[in-house]
Design a protein around this motif. Structure first.
Motif, PDB file in Angstrom:
ATOM      1  N   ARG A 191       2.962   7.744   0.955  1.00  0.00           N
ATOM      2  CA  ARG A 191       4.021   6.880   0.168  1.00  0.00           C
ATOM      3  C   ARG A 191       5.350   6.743   0.633  1.00  0.00           C
ATOM      4  NH1 ARG A 191       1.400   4.087  -2.902  1.00  0.00           N
ATOM      5  NH2 ARG A 191       3.122   4.011  -4.393  1.00  0.00           N
ATOM      6  N   ASN A 241       9.133   6.522   1.237  1.00  0.00           N
ATOM      7  CA  ASN A 241      10.108   7.864   0.827  1.00  0.00           C
ATOM      8  C   ASN A 241      11.071   6.603  -0.209  1.00  0.00           C
ATOM      9  OD1 ASN A 241       9.636   9.599   2.510  1.00  0.00           O
ATOM     10  ND2 ASN A 241      10.909   8.905   4.149  1.00  0.00           N
ATOM     11  N   GLY A 254      -2.899   9.563   1.782  1.00  0.00           N
ATOM     12  CA  GLY A 254      -1.892   9.903   0.693  1.00  0.00           C
ATOM     13  C   GLY A 254      -0.387   9.450   1.013  1.00  0.00           C
ATOM     14  N   TYR A 301       0.620  -1.185   0.136  1.00  0.00           N
ATOM     15  CA  TYR A 301      -0.163  -0.010  -0.071  1.00  0.00           C
ATOM     16  C   TYR A 301       0.648   1.332  -0.164  1.00  0.00           C
ATOM     17  CZ  TYR A 301      -3.816  -3.056   0.975  1.00  0.00           C
ATOM     18  OH  TYR A 301      -4.941  -3.916   1.196  1.00  0.00           O
ATOM     19  N   LEU A 302       2.266   1.319   0.477  1.00  0.00           N
ATOM     20  CA  LEU A 302       2.892   2.284   0.490  1.00  0.00           C
ATOM     21  C   LEU A 302       3.923   2.472  -0.816  1.00  0.00           C
ATOM     22  CD1 LEU A 302       4.011   1.680   4.179  1.00  0.00           C
ATOM     23  CD2 LEU A 302       2.842   3.731   3.538  1.00  0.00           C
ATOM     24  N   GLN A 303       3.886   1.470  -1.466  1.00  0.00           N
ATOM     25  CA  GLN A 303       4.906   1.591  -2.787  1.00  0.00           C
ATOM     26  C   GLN A 303       4.507   0.861  -3.737  1.00  0.00           C
ATOM     27  OE1 GLN A 303       8.480   0.584  -0.413  1.00  0.00           O
ATOM     28  NE2 GLN A 303       8.797  -1.161  -1.960  1.00  0.00           N
ATOM     29  N   ASP A 304       4.930   1.112  -5.177  1.00  0.00           N
ATOM     30  CA  ASP A 304       4.395   0.620  -6.201  1.00  0.00           C
ATOM     31  C   ASP A 304       5.518  -0.565  -6.349  1.00  0.00           C
ATOM     32  OD1 ASP A 304       2.245   2.183  -6.469  1.00  0.00           O
ATOM     33  OD2 ASP A 304       3.370   3.456  -7.443  1.00  0.00           O
ATOM     34  N   THR A 351       8.160   6.703   6.608  1.00  0.00           N
ATOM     35  CA  THR A 351       6.948   6.647   6.361  1.00  0.00           C
ATOM     36  C   THR A 351       6.268   5.189   6.465  1.00  0.00           C
ATOM     37  OG1 THR A 351       6.800   8.469   4.655  1.00  0.00           O
ATOM     38  CG2 THR A 351       5.257   6.980   4.342  1.00  0.00           C
ATOM     39  N   LYS A 353      -4.326   4.927   1.964  1.00  0.00           N
ATOM     40  CA  LYS A 353      -4.694   5.850   0.856  1.00  0.00           C
ATOM     41  C   LYS A 353      -5.532   6.756   0.942  1.00  0.00           C
ATOM     42  CE  LYS A 353      -7.834   4.605  -2.948  1.00  0.00           C
ATOM     43  NZ  LYS A 353      -8.989   3.836  -3.442  1.00  0.00           N
TER      44      LYS A 353
END
Length: 328
Positions: A326, A328, A324, A107-110, A165, A321
């Protein structure tokens, strides 16, 4: 404990610690005629020095005797442990000892190269840690309700310290902001150590540190604790109320530790590992070692771990989500 979504239970104190003398040297059939285990077992976990590594080492020492084989801890960068174990052979010789980071990272990074549900066979929850809501003594609040009232009277005026984060102290603060309806400004740090130092010096006013990081300063009077982030009061912070019972109903932000095998690991192996792990966790020695590191011992069935993960993904995934967030 954590009610429906954390359908795990605290294991009782007072049972005998498993030792080398209790080792069974029994092997388990994998269902294909092969015995298990017949060689050392690797437990992959995050870098040394943090909670995941500690839990992995305690488990490795505790199960080596009862499984009749050495369990070896393999420390790897946190960002690759999930992918590494997801791609490992599903033979019971590579396990993953990890916490909430496994299922929250997507959920925090792609580009995360694993699916936390599809790529792993849950074995058991092993423990959990909680955070504290602490303030600098200069903050005019002695309870959670007083703090909420103060924050609402000065929107954006109070600063909270947080590590990276997605760290537990960061997510606990963001969840509190969302559920309490307060506006706190985040001051980011590279780690919890510098964040706590600035809180103690009064550079920031609020933080949600782990009990291990925060309690020493609370006991010395340099910080004031208002509550714990578990749904109910925690043995890790005796005497402190839960935030959920002190003005923010339903609030809960904890780190769960667990043990996994790669997906499609034979059921007999998963059952053997689960049985040995739960028996060890129920020992007084395991309970004491976990508490010394600021972790409550927990044991669960594989299904309960899967349910807890899904619930946490839904709840905290929405928070990430909506805010927002994300990495680092």
């Amino acid at each position: 404990m954590l009610k429906a979504r954390f359908v795990a239970w605290m294991v009782p104190l007072g049972m005998m610690m498993l030792g080398a003398g209790a080792a069974s040297s029994q092997t388990t059939s994998t269902g294909s005629g092969q015995a298990y285990p017949t060689k050392p077992v690797r437990i992959v976990t995050a870098p040394a020095g943090a909670g995941n590594d500690y839990v992995a080492r305690v488990i490795a020492q505790g199960l080596s005797g009862s499984l009749g084989q050495q369990l070896v801890v393999d420390n790897r960068p946190a960002g690759i442990v999930g992918e590494l174990v997801a791609k490992a052979p599903a033979d019971g010789y590579t396990l993953l000892a990890i916490g909430s980071v496994l299922w929250l990272t997507p959920y925090l990074q792609d580009g995360v190269a694993y699916d936390p549900v599809k790529n792993f066979s849950p074995i058991s929850v092993t423990g959990r840690s909680v955070n504290l809501l602490v303030v600098h003594p200069s903050v005019a609040a002695n309870t959670v309700r007083e703090f909420i009232a103060l924050a609402k009277s000065k929107p954006g005026h109070l600063n909270y310290a947080a590590g990276g984060t997605g760290a537990s102290n960061h997510l606990a603060a963001e969840l509190f902001k969302s559920m309490a309806g307060v506006d706190l400004m985040r001051i980011s740090y590279k780690g919890s150590g510098p964040a706590v130092n600035d809180l103690v010096s009064g550079q920031v006013q609020v933080m949600f540190p782990t009990t291990a990081a925060g309690l020493p300063h609370v006991k010395s009077g340099r910080l004031r604790a208002l509550g714990v982030t578990s749904l109910k009061p925690s043995a890790l912070a005796p005497g402190l109320p839960a935030v959920a019972e002190s003005g923010v109903p339903g609030y809960e932000s904890v780190v769960m530790y667990a043990l996994f095998a790669p997906a499609k690991t034979p059921v007999p192996i998963v059952k053997r590992l689960h049985a040995e792990l739960v028996q060890f966790l129920r020992s007084a020695g395991a309970t004491e070692r976990f508490l010394n590191a600021g972790i409550e011992v927990v044991a669960s069935s594989p299904g309960e771990l899967a349910t807890a993960m899904q619930s946490e993904m839904t709840r905290m995934g929405k928070l990430i989500k909506d805010a927002g967030l994300r990495a680092n």
